[in-house]
Design a protein around this motif. Structure first.
Motif, mmCIF file in Angstrom:
data_model
loop_
_atom_site.group_PDB
_atom_site.id
_atom_site.type_symbol
_atom_site.label_atom_id
_atom_site.label_comp_id
_atom_site.label_asym_id
_atom_site.label_seq_id
_atom_site.Cartn_x
_atom_site.Cartn_y
_atom_site.Cartn_z
ATOM 1 N N SER A 273 1.360 52.058 8.735
ATOM 2 C CA SER A 273 2.127 52.583 9.218
ATOM 3 C C SER A 273 3.347 51.339 9.310
ATOM 4 C CB SER A 273 1.352 52.997 10.332
ATOM 5 O OG SER A 273 2.453 53.508 10.942
ATOM 6 N N SER A 274 3.621 51.749 10.421
ATOM 7 C CA SER A 274 5.214 50.553 11.113
ATOM 8 C C SER A 274 4.869 50.261 12.593
ATOM 9 C CB SER A 274 6.071 51.451 10.481
ATOM 10 O OG SER A 274 7.273 49.480 11.181
ATOM 11 N N VAL A 275 5.257 49.820 13.388
ATOM 12 C CA VAL A 275 5.203 50.095 15.502
ATOM 13 C C VAL A 275 6.316 49.452 15.555
ATOM 14 C CG1 VAL A 275 3.084 50.788 15.257
ATOM 15 C CG2 VAL A 275 3.577 47.718 15.194
ATOM 16 N N ASN A 276 7.647 49.338 14.169
ATOM 17 C CA ASN A 276 8.645 48.736 14.972
ATOM 18 C C ASN A 276 9.868 49.783 14.784
ATOM 19 O OD1 ASN A 276 9.528 48.424 12.148
ATOM 20 N ND2 ASN A 276 10.476 46.278 12.399
ATOM 21 N N SER A 277 11.298 49.083 14.751
ATOM 22 C CA SER A 277 12.343 50.148 14.725
ATOM 23 C C SER A 277 12.297 51.540 13.237
ATOM 24 C CB SER A 277 12.899 50.157 14.736
ATOM 25 O OG SER A 277 13.848 48.857 14.166
ATOM 26 N N VAL A 278 11.856 50.494 12.398
ATOM 27 C CA VAL A 278 11.807 51.263 11.402
ATOM 28 C C VAL A 278 11.795 52.418 11.269
ATOM 29 C CG1 VAL A 278 10.830 51.203 8.868
ATOM 30 C CG2 VAL A 278 12.019 49.027 9.554
ATOM 31 N N ASN A 279 9.974 52.742 12.157
ATOM 32 C CA ASN A 279 9.463 54.132 12.622
ATOM 33 C C ASN A 279 10.488 54.620 13.808
ATOM 34 O OD1 ASN A 279 7.185 55.556 13.454
ATOM 35 N ND2 ASN A 279 5.771 54.602 12.848
ATOM 36 N N TRP A 280 10.038 55.970 13.510
ATOM 37 C CA TRP A 280 10.575 57.204 14.457
ATOM 38 C C TRP A 280 9.974 56.732 15.519
ATOM 39 C CZ3 TRP A 280 15.539 59.064 15.875
ATOM 40 C CH2 TRP A 280 15.252 59.869 16.256
ATOM 41 N N ASN B 229 19.249 49.932 11.598
ATOM 42 C CA ASN B 229 18.559 51.297 12.647
ATOM 43 C C ASN B 229 20.336 51.601 11.865
ATOM 44 O OD1 ASN B 229 16.279 52.053 13.869
ATOM 45 N ND2 ASN B 229 16.142 49.980 14.106
ATOM 46 N N MET B 230 21.482 51.047 11.477
ATOM 47 C CA MET B 230 23.224 51.531 11.368
ATOM 48 C C MET B 230 23.076 52.583 10.865
ATOM 49 S SD MET B 230 24.514 49.834 14.423
ATOM 50 C CE MET B 230 26.270 50.506 13.378
ATOM 51 N N ALA C 209 18.252 44.178 15.327
ATOM 52 C CA ALA C 209 18.814 45.417 13.507
ATOM 53 C C ALA C 209 19.104 47.266 14.749
ATOM 54 C CB ALA C 209 16.916 45.868 13.341
ATOM 55 N N ALA C 210 19.470 46.719 15.731
ATOM 56 C CA ALA C 210 20.048 47.967 16.575
ATOM 57 C C ALA C 210 18.566 49.276 16.731
ATOM 58 C CB ALA C 210 21.550 48.417 15.815
ATOM 59 N N GLY C 211 17.562 49.027 16.920
ATOM 60 C CA GLY C 211 16.919 49.872 17.355
ATOM 61 C C GLY C 211 16.897 50.570 18.518
ATOM 62 N N ASN C 212 17.305 49.831 19.537
ATOM 63 C CA ASN C 212 17.214 50.557 20.927
ATOM 64 C C ASN C 212 18.885 51.391 20.994
ATOM 65 O OD1 ASN C 212 16.774 50.736 22.976
ATOM 66 N ND2 ASN C 212 16.332 48.175 24.568
#
Length: 379
Positions: free
Chosen positions: A126-133, A226-227, A167-170
Motif C-alpha cells: 500500500s502507500s501512505v503518501n499522496s499517491v494514495n487517495w 497529483n497535477m 508533488a501537489a498532493g495538498n
C-alpha cells in the motif's frame, strides 16, 4: 469525486498476508500526518523518503529506528526505509537504503512496485503518501481547519490558502475541499523546480532536463503526479485529455493545455516561484518579526505572503500559509538564513545512534534491492 471515494472504500479487502500491510511512502512536502510512536499491531511499512534533511524519529517517522547517511554527498541521496513493528510492540526493525538520485527517481521505484500487481498484492503493498487517495482525504480536512482558524469570528468570506508544493498532493486536496463548497483560492508555491508553476501560469506541461537541488529539498520534484488529479477535475473528468498529456510528456516532453482549461485553472489557482535566496530571506524575516522559525518549504509560502503584502501596500488579505515540517530538521538552512538554532538535543541523540544504511549507487540495482528487502521482511 464521490465515485472515486466509493470505489476506494468498496475495493478495500485483505490479501494473502492479513497479519501485516506494507506501506510505500515518498516524502511529502506539504503536510505531515503524525503517527503513534509505535505503528499499529503487526504493521509493516515501506517508507521512501525524498528529503536530505528528514530526520527519522520525528513527526511521522516516529515509528522508525534511526539512521544517518555519513556520506558527504548526502544531499544527492534519497532514502528508502523498510520498517516492521512486531505485534507485541516491543520495538521496530528498519532496513534503510539510499539511492543516488532524485525524488522523481524514488517515485519511479514506487511505480515499478505498484505496476507489478502480483508483487503488490502478494506483499499487501500500500502507500501512505499522496499517491494514495486516503492521504488526500486527510489533507482535505487540513484546508477546512485552516479556513476556520482564519475565520474564528464566524465570518465566511473567501480565504487564500498558500501551499508549498512538490508533488501537489495538498494542492489537489485543496481543490477537492473547494469542490465541496469551501470558499478558498489556492496558491501553489514552488522552489526552482517549477513544473507546477509553469503549468498553472502558462498552461505548458513540461519537465526540465534535470532536478535542481534547493534548500526546500522535499520539493525538488519535476513530475508532480497529483497535477493529473487536478487536470482531471478541472477538465470535467476528461480522461482522454489526461491520456494526451501523458503521451506528449513521454514523447515530445511537452503539452500545451487548451485555453478553456487554462481559464478554469486560473479561477482556482495562482502560483509563485521562490529562489533559495528568497527562502533564506523569508526565514530570517519571519524570525526577526515574529520570533517564529519556519522550515525552507514553509518559507516558500511565507515569501509569497510578504511579496503580496508589499504589492498591496500593506493591506491584510485573509490568507493562511500551510506549514510543512519542523524547522529543527533543517539546521543548515536555519544557520544560512541567520536564524538561531533551537534546542538541538534531539538531533544529537539521533546522530549518536548506530548508522544502519545500505547505499545503492548503481541505478540498475535500486529496484531489485528494494524488492529483495520487501521479500525479506515480509517472510
Amino acid at each position: 469525486m464521490h465515485r472515486e471515494v466509493s470505489g476506494v472504500l468498496s475495493g478495500a479487502k485483505s490479501t494473502a498476508h492479513e497479519h501485516y500491510r506494507v506501506h510505500v511512502r515518498r516524502h511529502g512536502c506539504c503536510s505531515h500526518v503524525c503517527l503513534p510512536r509505535q505503528p499499529p499491531r503487526g504493521l509493516l511499512r515501506l517508507v521512501s523518503v525524498g528529503s536530505r534533511h528528514r530526520i527519522p524519529g520525528t513527526a511521522d517517522d516516529r515509528a522508525c529506528c534511526y539512521s544517518e547517511e555519513p556520506s558527504p554527498f548526502w544531499k544527492y541521496y534519497n532514502r528508502i526505509n523498510i520498517a516492521i513493528s512486531p505485534a507485541d510492540r516491543s520495538g521496530c526493525f528498519v532496513l534503510s537504503h539510499l539511492v543516488n538520485g532524485t525524488s522523481d527517481d524514488g517515485d519511479d521505484i514506487m511505480l515499478d512496485l505498484f505496476n507489478d500487481s502480483a508483487f503488490a498484492q502478494g506483499h499487501n503493498l500500500s502507500s501512505v503518501n499522496s499517491v494514495n487517495w486516503s492521504r488526500i482525504l486527510i489533507q482535505i480536512a487540513h484546508h477546512f481547519f485552516a479556513y476556520f482558524q482564519v475565520h474564528r469570528d464566524g465570518e465566511r468570506a473567501p480565504v487564500e490558502i498558500v501551499c508549498p508544493s512538490g508533488a501537489a498532493g495538498n494542492l489537489s486536496a485543496g481543490l477537492f475541499a473547494r469542490e465541496m463548497g469551501l470558499p478558498i483560492r489556492l496558491v501553489a508555491c514552488v522552489n526552482e523546480n517549477e513544473f507546477v508553476h509553469r503549468l498553472l501560469s502558462t498552461g505548458v506541461v513540461q519537465t526540465d532536463a534535470t532536478v535542481k537541488q534547493t534548500l526546500a529539498s522535499a520539493m525538488d520534484i519535476q513530475m508532480a503526479y497529483n497535477m493529473e488529479r487536478i487536470l482531471y477535475v478541472q477538465s470535467g473528468e476528461d480522461s482522454s485529455m489526461i491520456r494526451a498529456v501523458a503521451s506528449d510528456l513521454q514523447g515530445k516532453k511537452r503539452h500545451e493545455l487548451p485555453a478553456e482549461l487554462r481559464q478554469k485553472l486560473s479561477e482556482v489557482f495562482v502560483s509563485s516561484k521562490t529562489t533559495d535566496a528568497e527562502i533564506r530571506a523569508a526565514m530570517k524575516r519571519c524570525w526577526d518579526e515574529e520570533q517564529y522559525r519556519v522550515c525552507p518549504h514553509t518559507a516558500t509560502a511565507i515569501h509569497y505572503h510578504y511579496k503580496q503584502t508589499a504589492l498591496a501596500g500593506g493591506e491584510d488579505t485573509r490568507r493562511a500559509c500551510l506549514a510543512t515540517a519542523s524547522p529543527i530538521k533543517f539546521p543548515d538552512a536555519l544557520t544560512e538564513a541567520g536564524v538561531p538554532l533551537p534546542d538541538m538535543t534531539i538531533l544529537a541523540e539521533l546522530r549518536a545512534k548506530p548508522h544502519k544504511v545500505v547505499q545503492l549507487k548503481d541505478k540498475n540495482s535500486w529496484i531489485p534491492s528494494v524488492r529483495a528487502a520487501i521479500e525479506l521482511v515480509s517472510k
